[in-house]
Design an enzyme around this catalytic site. Sequence first.
Site, PDB file in Angstrom:
ATOM      1  N   SER A  48       0.742  -1.231  -0.059  1.00  0.00           N
ATOM      2  CA  SER A  48       0.156   0.129  -0.018  1.00  0.00           C
ATOM      3  C   SER A  48       0.773   1.339   0.040  1.00  0.00           C
ATOM      4  O   SER A  48       0.268   2.265  -0.308  1.00  0.00           O
ATOM      5  CB  SER A  48      -0.896  -0.033   1.021  1.00  0.00           C
ATOM      6  OG  SER A  48      -0.264   0.459   2.351  1.00  0.00           O
ATOM      7  N   LYS A 109       0.085   4.882   6.471  1.00  0.00           N
ATOM      8  CA  LYS A 109      -0.158   5.678   5.532  1.00  0.00           C
ATOM      9  C   LYS A 109       0.379   7.082   5.618  1.00  0.00           C
ATOM     10  O   LYS A 109       1.181   7.702   6.606  1.00  0.00           O
ATOM     11  CB  LYS A 109      -1.558   5.963   5.717  1.00  0.00           C
ATOM     12  CG  LYS A 109      -2.487   4.343   5.973  1.00  0.00           C
ATOM     13  CD  LYS A 109      -2.516   3.716   4.459  1.00  0.00           C
ATOM     14  CE  LYS A 109      -3.167   2.601   4.624  1.00  0.00           C
ATOM     15  NZ  LYS A 109      -2.918   1.608   3.658  1.00  0.00           N
TER      16      LYS A 109
END
Length: 272
Positions: A48, A109
């Site tokens: 990711s 993230k």
Amino acid sequence: MTTAARPAPRAAKRSEGRDFTLFLVKLLLVTLIVRSFLVTLFFIPSESMQPRLLVGDFLIAAKWPYGYSRWSLPYGIPLFQGRIFGAVPDRGDVVIFRAPPDQSQDYIKRVIGLPGDRVQMRAGIVWLNGEPIARQRVADFVERPGVDERCAAPEFVEAGPAGERLCRYPRYRETLPGGRSFETLDIGATQADDTQVYTVPAGHLFLMGDNRDRSADSRFEPRPGGGIGFVPLDNLVGEAMLTVFSTDGSAEWYNPVSWFRAARPERIGERF
């Protein structure tokens, strides 16, 4: 003349045992302090955050930049509520946090939206407070995937110089207001390329993965193991600081030679 035996050796053994126990207690306290208030180690389990982070990277994250909450402590021990010495991250920071809704896993993230910001995706481009962020096409990202990885789709597979399997993805450089820039991947058109306008609530963040089409992030409703929605500031664990080790996953525990073959030394020491 017979000399009576002295108990000194037994006392010495008791002293050595006490000293060793004291050493272990001190080591445990130091480890607890470092682990709770200074740094933590984080392993990258998914694609990711490509291209910046690869599966198999090990990072050190600093805990002091954003203050401390229960999630700063090992196992999330609830010694206190909220945060102390709290600070809001900057846009573009790469953060580790406890993922909503169940707070059972640490995720990593990038910060895109701060409290009060309006974030939207239009045709794969991030719009921030009504303006598109700058995005420039750069050279493709070419990766030799680890043993447990697969390319996103067959059209991204190619053969390397020695016949090895490689993945090639379109890569972009994005620049946030204020000049912070980073690289992202945009593999193709997906449902998450066009979204509603998200207004970030007070005390929360809007977080996204750099691999935009392979990231369960704030664009998706929170669910265990999936999307995260808006992330409370209290869920922050730390800020990614340094890559300290990386492996392609091919090491075999019974073969020490494979430990060195699996390492990716060129990634060690990369900062954020």
